[in-house]
Design a protein around this motif. Structure first.
Motif, short mmCIF file in Angstrom:
data_model
loop_
_atom_site.label_atom_id
_atom_site.label_comp_id
_atom_site.label_asym_id
_atom_site.label_seq_id
_atom_site.Cartn_x
_atom_site.Cartn_y
_atom_site.Cartn_z
N GLU A 174 0.83 -1.21 0.00
CA GLU A 174 0.00 0.00 0.00
C GLU A 174 0.86 1.25 0.00
N ALA A 175 1.89 1.28 0.86
CA ALA A 175 2.77 2.44 0.91
C ALA A 175 3.53 2.62 -0.40
N LEU A 204 2.66 1.65 -3.50
CA LEU A 204 1.80 2.10 -4.60
C LEU A 204 1.35 3.54 -4.40
N GLU A 205 1.18 3.95 -3.17
CA GLU A 205 0.82 5.35 -2.92
C GLU A 205 1.93 6.28 -3.38
N ARG A 206 3.18 5.95 -3.03
CA ARG A 206 4.31 6.82 -3.41
C ARG A 206 4.60 6.72 -4.90
N ALA A 237 2.47 6.56 -7.29
CA ALA A 237 1.52 7.43 -7.99
C ALA A 237 1.32 7.00 -9.44
N LYS A 270 -4.34 -0.07 -11.75
CA LYS A 270 -4.17 1.38 -11.79
C LYS A 270 -3.87 1.90 -13.19
N CYS A 274 9.26 3.88 6.90
CA CYS A 274 7.91 3.50 7.30
C CYS A 274 8.01 2.45 8.41
#
Length: 291
Positions: free
Chosen positions: A46-47, A49-51, A53, A77, A220
């Motif tokens: 999750e972290a 894929l968020e970064r 973008a 995505k 993280c």
């Protein structure tokens, strides 16, 4: 790809040990607990894929895609106008990824060693990896080679473990096992290993020496459920499947193996609450841009 036919002769000779491991015991242990491991690593994915973008229509390259969880999430995505290519050294894990991917997903797979694989030049907008870039004998050479696939201003985003001392999920089972089995041989600094990129200054140096710019590391700290909601016994199995404790007990006679397993269970028991076994973990999200 036929999982019964395992070719370990490809790739650079310096990576031969890792190629053999992921086509042998390492890949087999991971495959046996694929769903549990993917659930455990969900916060890491999750972290990442968020970064990363990821944008619709992008062309993405997933290094060390393994059984495909991150690749499939990335494909959702990019949508039908994009594509995701997954590269891994393990034939059996790639077969699993192919089976897991929806038939309509814009994905493809190739078995290869990213340190020397002949990537199609300027074919990717983004390179991602969930814990798959720490195993190269020459990481600078590997990143330089991967850069060949990136378009100008292409992006890199990957997750790698922090230092072992900051990852009780791996350290405490290992220490418990060492009460009953011999210690693993010491590694040279920055040798291919789960924690090879643990030191932030080394990870940053690799990226910059390979010519990437705007290198950023974000630490993280999370708690990972080693049992993936299935309790303490499942957590022990996962710790022995993907952590260094598994390598320590591999090939040991029955009596010390049983004793080590019991010790690992005792070490993890203090993290158990209900069916969860939430153990602290620390990883880096590394992002960079190709000039």
């Amino acid at each position: 790809m036929d999982a019964a036919v395992v070719d370990t002769s490809f790739g650079h000779f310096e990576n031969a040990e890792q190629i053999a491991f992921w086509n042998g015991a390492g890949g087999a242990r991971w495959l046996a607990r694929r769903s549990e491991i993917d659930a455990m690593l969900a916060p890491v994915q999750e972290a990442l894929l968020e970064r990363a973008a990821i944008q619709p229509g992008e062309q993405v390259l997933d290094i060390g895609c393994g059984c495909g969880a991150t690749l499939i999430a990335a494909a959702e995505k990019v949508g039908p106008g994009g594509s995701v290519l997954g590269l891994d050294v393990s034939a059996s894990m790639l077969t699993s990824a192919h089976e897991l991917a929806p038939a309509e997903a814009p994905v493809s797979f190739v078995q290869g060693d990213a340190m020397v694989h002949h990537f199609k030049a300027a074919s990717a907008d983004l390179v991602i990896s969930r814990l798959g870039v720490m195993y190269f004998a020459d990481p600078v050479r590997a990143v330089l080679n991967i850069r060949n696939a990136l378009r100008s201003e292409g992006r890199v985003a990957f997750a790698c473990w922090g230092e072992l001392r900051d990852n009780p999920w791996a350290l405490e089972p290992l220490q418990a096992a060492y009460d009953h089995v011999p210690k693993l041989p010491g590694l040279r600094p920055h040798a291919p290993d789960d924690f090879a990129f643990g030191a932030a200054d080394w990870a940053e140096k690799v990226m910059t020496d390979a010519g990437l710019r705007r290198v950023r590391l974000e630490r993280c700290d999370v708690a990972l459920d080693l049992g993936a909601g299935s309790g303490l016994d499942a957590a022990v199995q996962t710790a022995l499947a993907v952590g260094p404790a598994g390598r320590a007990v591999a090939g040991q006679p029955a009596e010390p193996l049983q004793a080590a397993t019991a010790a690992v269970r005792k070490a993890l028991a203090r993290y158990a609450k209900g069916q969860g076994v939430m153990v602290p973990a620390s990883f880096w999200i590394v992002t960079a841009v190709d000039p």
